[in-house]
Design an enzyme around this catalytic site. Structure first.
Site, PDB file in Angstrom:
ATOM      1  N   ASP B  10      -1.483  -2.910  -4.967  1.00  0.00           N
ATOM      2  CA  ASP B  10      -2.318  -4.105  -4.868  1.00  0.00           C
ATOM      3  C   ASP B  10      -1.726  -5.234  -5.723  1.00  0.00           C
ATOM      4  O   ASP B  10      -0.961  -4.984  -6.653  1.00  0.00           O
ATOM      5  CB  ASP B  10      -3.723  -3.741  -5.372  1.00  0.00           C
ATOM      6  N   ASP B  12      -3.782  -8.494  -7.013  1.00  0.00           N
ATOM      7  CA  ASP B  12      -4.683  -9.040  -8.036  1.00  0.00           C
ATOM      8  C   ASP B  12      -5.260  -7.950  -8.923  1.00  0.00           C
ATOM      9  O   ASP B  12      -5.813  -6.968  -8.437  1.00  0.00           O
ATOM     10  CB  ASP B  12      -5.810  -9.828  -7.365  1.00  0.00           C
ATOM     11  N   ASP B 134      -7.416  -1.718  -7.808  1.00  0.00           N
ATOM     12  CA  ASP B 134      -8.532  -1.782  -8.769  1.00  0.00           C
ATOM     13  C   ASP B 134      -9.893  -1.665  -8.079  1.00  0.00           C
ATOM     14  O   ASP B 134     -10.909  -1.593  -8.764  1.00  0.00           O
ATOM     15  CB  ASP B 134      -8.466  -3.081  -9.583  1.00  0.00           C
TER      16      ASP B 134
END
Lengths: 181, 181
Positions: B10, B12, B134
């Site tokens: 990922d 961000d 996240d």
């Protein structure tokens, strides 16, 4: 009820018709418009070695006003009832295409949610049950069932189920549903 | 030699550090800067109900100058020797992020080829062996092994292997290689 099967659908030359724009650019650059007999079996920018035509893919606006491939909107709208539809396009080669492709999708396919749109490069990253694409190399690395959408450059490819238009795609998936696949 | 296993990473809050910018925006809008005790356990824009802060994600430039998460560049550069690395980010919610994210990747991770970058929505479309993310919901729908990268909003999640920083990611994959996984 089992989960819906998933179809990954390419943009260019599958739901977006790139051919008229390439022919226009070819005519503008070289003063004549190739006919089907000239480009059948290759890419339009390969007619008499016109590779510079491909460079227009990097220009802002190239992808903004492509016509919708006939039948694609109607058939996808129907297939959405029985399948998860994802639009998967190798946009990452062309920075200038990103916003144009995003806007094009929202304008012409408003029933496809942003969660179902994928801009990628190598399509082996795609996890789906079916893939509709005009490039054999995308289907070769695909884990599911590949459908080759006929384009001038792939007419000699025989490794995949071929579909010539969206009516044939509709028919293919109607048969799949009948088989319970 | 078998094919390399593939890791989907990922952007961000995993390789791009969004927190400082959100804290700056929060301070600018509300006149005080939340501390860790204020935002730990939630998103920064959930501190005292500041959802309007999230709207900045739609602004051009938001994603352009995010700091690189410490260690991510070095560890990914090393992991690339033994794994296929794909960067997979849910960019499709934010039209304004597309070019910024594209440029950010090329500036900070030039060793990641455009073929290995994916802008998507729903990450269940991702076909990989590992996913570092996240957001638990991305890992829940993932077919491979999910690694949860610690962020303020996910500290109570216990369903996945947790990694707190890139040193722990490096160590995890060193162990995987030893196991022959």
């Amino acid at each position: 009820m089992s989960r819906k099967k998933r179809i990954a659908v390419d943009m260019d030359e599958v739901i977006a018709d790139v051919r008229p724009k390439f022919l226009d650019l070819y005519e503008r650059e070289f003063g004549w418009r190739p006919e089907k007999k000239d480009y059948w079996g290759k890419k339009i920018y390969q007619v008499n070695g016109a590779l510079q035509i491909r460079e227009f893919l990097h220009e802002k606006g190239f992808f903004a006003d492509l016509p919708v491939m006939p039948g694609s909107r109607e058939v996808l709208s129907e297939l959405k009832e029985d399948y998860e539809i994802y639009i998967t396009t190798a946009a990452m080669e062309f920075r200038a295409s990103l916003e144009d492709k995003y806007d094009w999708m929202h304008r012409h396919f408003p029933f496809i949610h942003w969660k179902q749109i994928v801009f990628c490069g190598d399509k082996s990253i795609i996890h789906a049950d079916y893939m509709i694409d005009d490039h054999p190399h995308n289907l070769h690395s695909f884990i599911g069932k590949g459908l080759l959408y006929t384009a001038s450059h792939n007419i000699e490819e025989e490794a995949f189920t071929r579909v010539n238009d969206w009516a044939e795609i509709k028919k293919f998936f109607q048969e799949e549903l009948k088989k319970g696949a």
